[in-house]
Scaffold this motif. Structure first.
Motif, mmCIF file in Angstrom:
data_model
loop_
_atom_site.group_PDB
_atom_site.id
_atom_site.type_symbol
_atom_site.label_atom_id
_atom_site.label_comp_id
_atom_site.label_asym_id
_atom_site.label_seq_id
_atom_site.Cartn_x
_atom_site.Cartn_y
_atom_site.Cartn_z
ATOM 1 N N ARG A 1 21.746 31.601 52.843
ATOM 2 C CA ARG A 1 20.594 31.877 53.717
ATOM 3 C C ARG A 1 20.843 31.456 55.159
ATOM 4 O O ARG A 1 20.376 32.095 56.088
ATOM 5 C CB ARG A 1 19.352 31.202 53.173
ATOM 6 N N ASP A 2 21.600 30.375 55.360
ATOM 7 C CA ASP A 2 21.897 29.922 56.726
ATOM 8 C C ASP A 2 22.690 30.964 57.508
ATOM 9 O O ASP A 2 22.426 31.208 58.681
ATOM 10 C CB ASP A 2 22.671 28.597 56.704
ATOM 11 N N ASN A 3 23.670 31.583 56.872
ATOM 12 C CA ASN A 3 24.495 32.595 57.534
ATOM 13 C C ASN A 3 23.999 34.015 57.297
ATOM 14 O O ASN A 3 24.629 34.970 57.751
ATOM 15 C CB ASN A 3 25.950 32.485 57.071
ATOM 16 N N GLN A 4 22.905 34.152 56.573
ATOM 17 C CA GLN A 4 22.313 35.448 56.234
ATOM 18 C C GLN A 4 23.363 36.383 55.631
ATOM 19 O O GLN A 4 23.574 37.502 56.100
ATOM 20 C CB GLN A 4 21.654 36.085 57.455
ATOM 21 N N SER A 5 24.022 35.901 54.588
ATOM 22 C CA SER A 5 25.054 36.699 53.934
ATOM 23 C C SER A 5 24.928 36.591 52.414
ATOM 24 O O SER A 5 24.340 35.651 51.896
ATOM 25 C CB SER A 5 26.448 36.262 54.375
ATOM 26 N N VAL A 6 25.490 37.592 51.748
ATOM 27 C CA VAL A 6 25.518 37.626 50.285
ATOM 28 C C VAL A 6 26.923 38.028 49.862
ATOM 29 O O VAL A 6 27.475 39.017 50.354
ATOM 30 C CB VAL A 6 24.503 38.641 49.714
ATOM 31 N N ARG A 7 27.506 37.258 48.954
ATOM 32 C CA ARG A 7 28.818 37.585 48.413
ATOM 33 C C ARG A 7 28.634 37.967 46.952
ATOM 34 O O ARG A 7 27.983 37.248 46.190
ATOM 35 C CB ARG A 7 29.768 36.405 48.536
ATOM 36 N N THR A 8 29.234 39.101 46.566
ATOM 37 C CA THR A 8 29.143 39.564 45.194
ATOM 38 C C THR A 8 30.554 39.760 44.656
ATOM 39 O O THR A 8 31.359 40.482 45.252
ATOM 40 C CB THR A 8 28.369 40.898 45.107
ATOM 41 N N GLU A 9 30.843 39.095 43.549
ATOM 42 C CA GLU A 9 32.137 39.233 42.892
ATOM 43 C C GLU A 9 31.900 39.866 41.528
ATOM 44 O O GLU A 9 30.995 39.465 40.800
ATOM 45 C CB GLU A 9 32.794 37.869 42.707
ATOM 46 N N ARG A 10 32.718 40.874 41.196
ATOM 47 C CA ARG A 10 32.582 41.562 39.911
ATOM 48 C C ARG A 10 33.939 41.625 39.228
ATOM 49 O O ARG A 10 34.968 41.780 39.877
ATOM 50 C CB ARG A 10 32.088 42.986 40.120
ATOM 51 N N GLU A 11 33.895 41.533 37.914
ATOM 52 C CA GLU A 11 35.101 41.747 37.128
ATOM 53 C C GLU A 11 34.709 42.495 35.868
ATOM 54 O O GLU A 11 33.740 42.145 35.192
ATOM 55 C CB GLU A 11 35.791 40.434 36.767
ATOM 56 N N VAL A 12 35.461 43.547 35.584
ATOM 57 C CA VAL A 12 35.210 44.378 34.413
ATOM 58 C C VAL A 12 36.500 44.444 33.619
ATOM 59 O O VAL A 12 37.577 44.667 34.171
ATOM 60 C CB VAL A 12 34.779 45.807 34.823
#
Length: 159
Positions: free
Chosen positions: A13-24
């Protein structure tokens, strides 16, 4: 064997970012993954994604989207394939909700350096909408497709 899928999302929230990691992992045991970071900007966002396929080859996509607050949006997407070829797409989008219009000008540079463009315009009508799209190919030839959509009359009866 079963197919498995895992997703981890981290919100900063401080940097206004979202990281999404996926593995299939497929039934054959081979896996693919992606790592994407979405970063809010003053007038839109950026998204940087790296994807690795089951063969270990990696591709990246970097997107920047900006809005002018009056229905205009610009978007740039740069994709680098596993062989290093780069594709670039630049879009200029304009929406006018009050008048029911939409337009998009897309310029694309393909991995081999050829360019093409797509122009789209749409107009809401009293009983549906019209849409026209024109593709200008790298060799200068054009293909145009027009569509007209009409709402069907209400055929239900209250009896």
């Amino acid at each position: 064997r079963e197919r498995t899928s895992e997703r981890r999302r981290t919100v900063d929230r401080d940097n206004q970012s979202v990281r999404t990691e996926r593995e299939v992992t497929g039934r054959n045991g081979r896996s693919a993954s992606s790592d994407s970071t979405l970063q809010r900007t003053d007038d839109g966002f950026t998204r940087d994604t790296a994807a690795t396929g089951p063969n270990g080859r990696t591709a990246t996509r970097n997107s920047t989207v900006s809005a002018d607050g009056e229905g205009g949006v610009t978007r740039q997407r740069v994709t680098t394939g596993p062989n290093g070829g780069e594709r670039v797409r630049n879009d200029a989008i304009q929406r006018d909700a009050e008048n029911g219009t939409f337009s998009r000008q897309s310029d694309r540079t393909l991995a081999d350096g050829r360019t093409q463009s797509v122009d789209v315009s749409a107009q809401r009508t009293d009983n549906g909408a019209t849409r026209t799209a024109t593709l200008t190919r790298a060799d200068g030839t054009q293909v145009t497709r027009s569509q007209e959509v009409e709402r069907a009359e209400d055929t239900q009866s209250d009896e």
